[in-house]
Design a protein around this motif. Structure first.
Motif, PDB file in Angstrom:
ATOM      1  N   SER A  99      36.272  48.844  32.943  1.00 39.58           N
ATOM      2  CA  SER A  99      35.618  47.595  32.766  1.00 39.58           C
ATOM      3  C   SER A  99      34.744  46.231  32.848  1.00 39.58           C
ATOM      4  O   SER A  99      33.949  47.374  32.708  1.00 39.58           O
ATOM      5  CB  SER A  99      36.838  46.993  34.330  1.00 39.58           C
TER       6      SER A  99
ATOM      7  N   THR B 112      39.433  47.113  41.252  1.00 41.76           N
ATOM      8  CA  THR B 112      39.714  46.086  40.337  1.00 41.76           C
ATOM      9  C   THR B 112      39.313  46.466  39.669  1.00 41.76           C
ATOM     10  O   THR B 112      37.832  47.460  39.070  1.00 41.76           O
ATOM     11  CB  THR B 112      39.021  44.345  41.652  1.00 41.76           C
TER      12      THR B 112
ATOM     13  N   GLN C  29      38.645  44.155  35.562  1.00 38.46           N
ATOM     14  CA  GLN C  29      38.721  42.873  34.184  1.00 38.46           C
ATOM     15  C   GLN C  29      38.072  43.282  33.584  1.00 38.46           C
ATOM     16  O   GLN C  29      36.799  43.680  33.342  1.00 38.46           O
ATOM     17  CB  GLN C  29      38.348  41.557  35.584  1.00 38.46           C
TER      18      GLN C  29
ATOM     19  N   ALA D 255      42.325  39.592  37.124  1.00 42.95           N
ATOM     20  CA  ALA D 255      41.887  40.615  37.150  1.00 42.95           C
ATOM     21  C   ALA D 255      43.019  41.971  38.056  1.00 42.95           C
ATOM     22  O   ALA D 255      44.025  41.763  38.339  1.00 42.95           O
ATOM     23  CB  ALA D 255      40.747  40.715  38.594  1.00 42.95           C
TER      24      ALA D 255
ATOM     25  N   ALA E   8      40.498  36.235  38.310  1.00 43.89           N
ATOM     26  CA  ALA E   8      39.004  37.413  38.071  1.00 43.89           C
ATOM     27  C   ALA E   8      37.928  37.107  39.387  1.00 43.89           C
ATOM     28  O   ALA E   8      38.514  35.588  40.887  1.00 43.89           O
ATOM     29  CB  ALA E   8      38.167  36.380  37.313  1.00 43.89           C
TER      30      ALA E   8
END
Length: 460
Positions: free
Chosen positions: A346, A373, A375, A382, A409
């Motif tokens: 990510s 997480t 994003q 996210a 996010a």
């Protein structure tokens, strides 16, 4: 390890959380929303403790229990004198007991005031007890395998000694101090066993010029509760680099630990880091590091089960600012760990996500959760993925299962695994180092938890 954000919050920053997608694994409860910078901890498969902050100075700690989905009264635990803007930063649980570390900024009028650490322990018999460190930030928080002791380790930012504060339901509090090493000081993390013996992982090193590290070293030390004596068990010198401890855990005389090594590259802004994993006895641990160095290594954590199987997680950051999460398991009979990547890469956007994007928690019986997480650059949402597992004695992840939610996010995660259940707290950073007080949480009851809980209690 988590760090407190010392920026005042304004009400206009509070944002509505996105409704989550359906979880891949149906065993997690639906996400529930709670405010006031709360941290949710599942004490068993029906009871959740919500530790939150309130009051005029955001310095009053509250406890609210949710039993079988029904919320009980929100009760005041204590108010931290001479402090403001407190946050619960980490929690651990064992056999229905709970320990929480709360960081506050001292009321000094300075732009960047010192940190005050509140160490709280709750047991069913004694209720809440606490200690307040006048200055220091949380280094690590650990319950012994059978829940006899809980240990808070504190690092100072002003050259003062490290504090190691333990609590036993019958013996009460015990305070230990360790002076910093060398002129540049060091950082320390620690763990405790059920006899009150402590093991610490200490590391140091400083960057004198861009790309040039000096004074790197690492120590493993043990404290004997019966003798009241500290002993250096293992040393490692790294004169051209630095070693930053991440986490250490102990069970049955064996340890699993994770640290971050930094080296000199001789280039401007030419950072190079890699994870360092340790497993074995404190005197003679085996070590492992990947052959490839990364730009940064973050969010390092480690844990050990009662069967001495270890697990560790970390993030690597590449030159192109891509983030990759990793997980390693290490059986006591193996010379090296088994390392796998947790999903795809990510993007890293430091203006939105300053930390708390990967968290690991494992109970003594082997049940654990790792949450992360992810994003893409510029995205408004996210993905939060929580992987639950059972770590076997041979270091294998049995019955791994993923749950996935979609969030705004800048999402943060915190997980706490106990013998009876696990919990995840999902928060959000509205801007750089500015946390929204709205969080959500979910609970994962372990299958057959009641029988395992009775067996663990009986074996103590």
């Amino acid at each position: 390890m988590r760090r407190l954000s010392y920026v005042l919050l304004v009400a206009a920053m509070v944002s509505t959380l996105v409704t989550p997608t359906a979880a891949v694994a149906a065993d997690w409860t639906p996400l529930r929303e709670v405010g006031d910078h709360a941290l949710a901890v599942a004490l068993d498969n029906e009871t959740v403790a919500l530790i939150s902050i309130g009051g005029p100075d955001e310095a009053t700690i509250h406890d609210q229990r949710v039993v079988a989905g029904s919320e009980g009264p929100r009760t005041e635990v204590m108010t931290v004198e001479g402090a403001e803007d407190c946050r619960p930063v980490e929690a651990v649980t064992s056999l229905g007991n709970l320990a929480v570390a709360v960081e506050c900024r001292q009321t000094t009028g300075f732009e960047d005031p010192p940190t005050r650490l509140v160490e709280l322990v709750w047991t069913g018999d004694d209720g809440w007890v606490w200690r307040v460190q006048s200055e220091g930030a949380l280094a690590s928080l650990d319950y012994s395998p059978q829940g006899q002791y809980v240990l808070f380790a504190t690092n100072s930012r002003y050259g003062r000694p490290h504090h190691l504060t333990s609590y036993h339901a019958d013996l009460g509090w015990r305070d230990l101090r360790r002076p910093e090493l060398g002129l540049g000081g060091d950082d320390l993390v620690a763990a405790v066993d059920d006899s009150g013996n402590v093991v610490t992982l200490r590391g140091s090193g400083f960057e004198d010029e861009p790309g040039y590290w000096f004074g790197g070293r690492m120590r493993i030390e043990t404290y004997s509760d019966a003798r009241g004596r500290w002993t250096v068990r293992h040393r490692l010198a790294d004169p051209d680099g630095g070693i930053a401890p991440g986490r250490i855990d102990v069970a049955d005389g064996r340890i699993v630990a994770a640290a971050v090594q930094s080296r000199s590259t001789g280039k401007l802004d030419g950072r190079a880091e890699r994870v360092l994993l340790l497993s074995g006895t404190p005197r003679d641990p085996r070590s492992w590091s990947p052959s490839r160095w990364s730009r940064d290594v973050r969010e390092v954590s480690a844990g050990i089960t009662q069967a001495s199987a270890g697990v560790a997680t970390w993030l690597t950051v590449g030159d192109r600012r891509s983030v990759r999460p990793w997980l390693a398991t290490w059986a006591p009979t193996r010379r090296q760990p088994s390392v796998t990547r947790l999903g795809g890469a990510s993007a890293l956007d430091e203006s939105v996500v300053p930390g708390d994007t990967l968290d690991l928690s494992v109970a003594a019986d082997g049940h654990g959760v790792v949450a992360r997480t992810a994003q893409q650059r510029g995205a408004e949402t996210a993905t939060v993925t929580a992987t639950s597992f059972d770590l076997g004695a041979r270091g294998r992840l049995r019955e791994p299962s993923d749950a996935v939610w979609t969030q705004p996010a800048g999402t943060t995660v915190a997980v706490t695994a106990g013998t009876d259940a696990a919990s995840i707290t999902i928060g959000r950073m509205t801007s750089y180092f500015l946390a929204s007080p709205l969080v959500q949480y979910a609970v994962l009851p372990w299958a057959g938890a009641r029988g395992r809980l009775s067996a663990v209690r009986g074996s103590g």
